[in-house]
Structures are given as structure tokens and as C-alpha cells.
Design a protein around this motif. Structure first.
Motif, PDB file in Angstrom:
ATOM      1  N   ALA A   1     -79.320  77.922 -48.660  1.00 34.26           N
ATOM      2  CA  ALA A   1     -78.608  77.482 -47.449  1.00 34.26           C
ATOM      3  C   ALA A   1     -77.469  76.531 -47.798  1.00 34.26           C
ATOM      4  O   ALA A   1     -76.346  76.682 -47.297  1.00 34.26           O
ATOM      5  CB  ALA A   1     -79.583  76.817 -46.485  1.00 34.26           C
ATOM      6  N   ARG A   2     -77.734  75.583 -48.692  1.00 39.80           N
ATOM      7  CA  ARG A   2     -76.714  74.596 -49.056  1.00 39.80           C
ATOM      8  C   ARG A   2     -75.537  75.256 -49.780  1.00 39.80           C
ATOM      9  O   ARG A   2     -74.376  74.921 -49.543  1.00 39.80           O
ATOM     10  CB  ARG A   2     -77.361  73.530 -49.953  1.00 39.80           C
TER      11      ARG A   2
ATOM     12  N   ARG B   1     -75.891  66.134 -46.302  1.00 34.88           N
ATOM     13  CA  ARG B   1     -76.709  66.426 -47.481  1.00 34.88           C
ATOM     14  C   ARG B   1     -76.426  65.458 -48.624  1.00 34.88           C
ATOM     15  O   ARG B   1     -77.313  65.110 -49.387  1.00 34.88           O
ATOM     16  CB  ARG B   1     -76.484  67.868 -47.957  1.00 34.88           C
ATOM     17  N   SER B   2     -75.159  65.042 -48.746  1.00 37.21           N
ATOM     18  CA  SER B   2     -74.855  64.136 -49.851  1.00 37.21           C
ATOM     19  C   SER B   2     -75.196  62.688 -49.494  1.00 37.21           C
ATOM     20  O   SER B   2     -75.368  61.856 -50.389  1.00 37.21           O
ATOM     21  CB  SER B   2     -73.394  64.265 -50.268  1.00 37.21           C
TER      22      SER B   2
ATOM     23  N   ARG C   1     -86.024  65.070 -46.797  1.00 33.02           N
ATOM     24  CA  ARG C   1     -85.498  64.684 -45.479  1.00 33.02           C
ATOM     25  C   ARG C   1     -84.113  65.294 -45.258  1.00 33.02           C
ATOM     26  O   ARG C   1     -83.800  65.780 -44.180  1.00 33.02           O
ATOM     27  CB  ARG C   1     -85.398  63.158 -45.387  1.00 33.02           C
ATOM     28  N   GLY C   2     -83.308  65.267 -46.313  1.00 31.75           N
ATOM     29  CA  GLY C   2     -81.968  65.845 -46.251  1.00 31.75           C
ATOM     30  C   GLY C   2     -82.022  67.337 -45.986  1.00 31.75           C
ATOM     31  O   GLY C   2     -81.236  67.875 -45.205  1.00 31.75           O
TER      32      GLY C   2
ATOM     33  N   VAL D   1     -81.822  71.946 -39.725  1.00 40.47           N
ATOM     34  CA  VAL D   1     -81.670  71.885 -38.256  1.00 40.47           C
ATOM     35  C   VAL D   1     -80.187  72.026 -37.884  1.00 40.47           C
ATOM     36  O   VAL D   1     -79.819  72.830 -37.013  1.00 40.47           O
ATOM     37  CB  VAL D   1     -82.265  70.563 -37.705  1.00 40.47           C
ATOM     38  N   LEU D   2     -79.325  71.291 -38.609  1.00 39.78           N
ATOM     39  CA  LEU D   2     -77.885  71.365 -38.331  1.00 39.78           C
ATOM     40  C   LEU D   2     -77.331  72.758 -38.652  1.00 39.78           C
ATOM     41  O   LEU D   2     -76.470  73.278 -37.931  1.00 39.78           O
ATOM     42  CB  LEU D   2     -77.143  70.286 -39.148  1.00 39.78           C
ATOM     43  N   GLY D   3     -77.836  73.372 -39.722  1.00 39.69           N
ATOM     44  CA  GLY D   3     -77.396  74.708 -40.121  1.00 39.69           C
ATOM     45  C   GLY D   3     -77.702  75.741 -39.053  1.00 39.69           C
ATOM     46  O   GLY D   3     -76.886  76.627 -38.776  1.00 39.69           O
ATOM     47  N   ILE D   4     -78.877  75.615 -38.426  1.00 39.88           N
ATOM     48  CA  ILE D   4     -79.270  76.557 -37.366  1.00 39.88           C
ATOM     49  C   ILE D   4     -78.400  76.335 -36.120  1.00 39.88           C
ATOM     50  O   ILE D   4     -77.870  77.284 -35.548  1.00 39.88           O
ATOM     51  CB  ILE D   4     -80.777  76.405 -37.039  1.00 39.88           C
TER      52      ILE D   4
END
Lengths: 233, 49
Positions: free
Chosen positions: A81-82, A134-135, A142-143, A149-152
Motif C-alpha cells: 500500500a505504501r 507515514r513518515s 500505528r502508522g 484508514v486514510l488510504g481507503i
């Protein structure tokens, strides 16, 4: 043996990508006829459509990887995903730049707050925010959860971008290829469609090549981080 | 700028951008691999010490 084969297939993918990029450039810049209204300016389309479709695919992979991570909590889904989010940001930014260059001589402005353009800018901001998030979060788990959640949520912007030209009165033209009422070959000249298809294949190959490279970076970074933690423990 | 000028500008920016991103990925991979071997070497000397 498996690593050697993986390396070989990456090499083949890389070579195939280069061949398709060269063929795509030839068809897009030389072989395809100029447009009746826009002339040679329309050749930007052979970059613009493949690059936004690549970005959409990338964010779809973010969506799938994020759902899988929230379900199974496996690091490889988070790395997928990242990686896809990063490449998606690159292709979205390039699409906005190309669009702006195309818009200046066609619409007379570099930028306008049109529904499709604004929603695409929002998509870029959401996923640039994803990368920043993420950074910034040091705790990897946790990241990864926050990112998933943000990706969805971020992916949900894509259907809005696609439908924006139907729902609102916009400066951006409606789709020429992905139209519900007409097949692409009924709407676009065959030589233009061929150039577009070749460039689309080139961008897809390039995308999977870059994704495999980015995943390798992510895996090595995770391995290095684990090794450092084990060393300090 | 004429029409071809805009086309060349768009193609130039896109392919330069993609090329730079590809280069940055290769550099990141190289850097992480160097870090990994450095940690492995440190671990090895630590075990022997």
C-alpha cells in the motif's frame, strides 16, 4: 534460485517497458495524425490519459493493500500500500502538470477551479498527506493502521473524479474512451486509439516495474530497521 | 510558445520526472542495502568480540 529468477523477470519487465515506451513515443509523436481542432497539441493526450489511469490503478492497489492490512495485519500488505501510494502521488502530480500545460493553450489558463481539476488536486493532497503521515508516526504499526484508514478514504475520491464531468458543469471535457454510451472505436480515430493503447501498455509496464522496485526498497528498509532494533536490544 | 512547444514541454517534464523518480528509487535501494550490510558486519564483530 528464486532470487535469481525474480531478478531475471524484473530485467525482462524493464526491457519490455523500455521497448513499449519507445514505440509509444513514436506512435504518439510521429505516427498518430494531428487532431482536427487542436492540431499537434492533442498529442499530450497520449501522456495524460495513461498517466491518470496509472494513478487510479495505483490508488486502487493502496485500497486493496490497506483493506488487507486492516484484516490480516501483515507487513507485506502495508509495504504494498505504501509503495503504491508513493507511485500514485508521482503519477497524479505529473497528470496535473500535463493537464495544466494542455489547458494553457486550449482554455487560456494554467489552472481553473473546475470540479474535475479540484477533485484531482484533492486526491494529490490526500495521498501526499498519507506519505507525510507515514513518515511522521514513528510507531510502525500505528502508522500502518492510520495510513490504511486514510488510504481507503482517499480512494473514494476516484469515483467522484470520474463522475464529476457528468454531475457538474465543468470546463474539462467528458471522457472520450470510458464512455457508457459509445465504444472507444466509435468515438476516436483508429490511429489515435492505437497510439493511446500502446502508450497505455507502456505506462502499465512502467508502473509494475516501478512498483516492484519500490516494494524492494520497502522490504529492504523494513529488514534494516529490524536488524538495527535487534542490534540495540 | 507554439503547439509543439507545449507538447515538448509536457513530454519533457513527464519523462524527466519519471526518470528522476526511478533514479531516486535505485539510490534508496543502494543506501538501504549498504546499511543492512553495515549492521550485519557490526553484528558479526560483536559476536566474535
Amino acid at each position: 534460485m528464486a532470487t535469481k529468477e525474480l531478478k531475471r523477470s524484473r530485467g525482462i519487465l524493464g526491457s519490455l517497458t523500455l521497448v513499449f515506451i519507445a514505440v509509444g513515443l513514436y506512435f504518439g509523436l510521429v505516427k498518430a495524425p494531428p487532431d482536427a481542432n487542436q492540431g499537434d497539441l492533442q498529442r499530450i493526450m497520449y501522456l495524460h490519459i495513461p498517466s491518470i489511469l496509472t494513478a487510479y490503478l495505483s490508488f486502487f492497489i493502496v485500497f486493496v493493500g490497506s483493506c488487507m492490512y486492516l484484516w490480516k495485519r501483515e507487513q507485506r500488505d502495508d509495504i504494498l500500500a505504501r509503495s503504491a501510494a508513493e507511485i500514485g502521488v508521482v503519477f497524479t502530480a505529473l497528470t496535473i502538470i500535463e493537464g495544466s500545460i494542455w489547458g494553457r493553450p486550449t482554455w487560456g489558463v494554467w489552472w481553473t477551479w473546475d470540479a474535475r481539476l479540484t477533485l484531482t488536486a484533492i486526491l494529490l493532497i490526500i495521498f501526499a498527506g498519507y506519505l507525510m503521515l507515514r513518515s511522521l508516526i514513528e510507531d510502525e504499526e500505528r502508522g500502518a493502521v492510520a495510513g490504511a484508514v486514510l488510504g481507503i478514504i482517499g480512494f473514494l475520491d476516484i469515483p467522484l473524479i470520474h463522475m464529476s464531468v457528468y454531475w457538474w458543469r465543468t470546463l474539462h471535457q467528458p471522457p472520450s474512451i470510458l464512455r457508457p454510451d459509445k465504444a472507444p472505436w466509435e468515438n476516436v480515430h483508429p490511429a489515435m486509439l492505437t497510439a493511446l493503447a500502446l502508450n497505455f501498455v507502456a505506462f502499465m509496464l512502467l508502473y509494475f516495474y516501478l512498483l516492484s522496485l519500490r516494494i524492494r526498497v520497502g522490504e529492504s528498509e523494513a529488514k534494516a530497521q529490524r536488524a538495527v532494533l535487534e542490534g540495540t536490544a | 510558445m507554439d503547439r509543439w512547444g507545449y507538447v515538448i514541454l509536457a513530454y519533457g517534464i513527464v519523462w524527466t520526472g519519471i526518470g528522476l523518480y526511478w533514479l531516486s528509487l535505485r539510490m534508496r535501494l543502494k543506501r538501504t542495502r549498504a546499511k543492512l550490510s553495515e549492521v550485519a558486519a557490526r553484528k558479526k564483530t560483536g559476536t566474535h568480540a
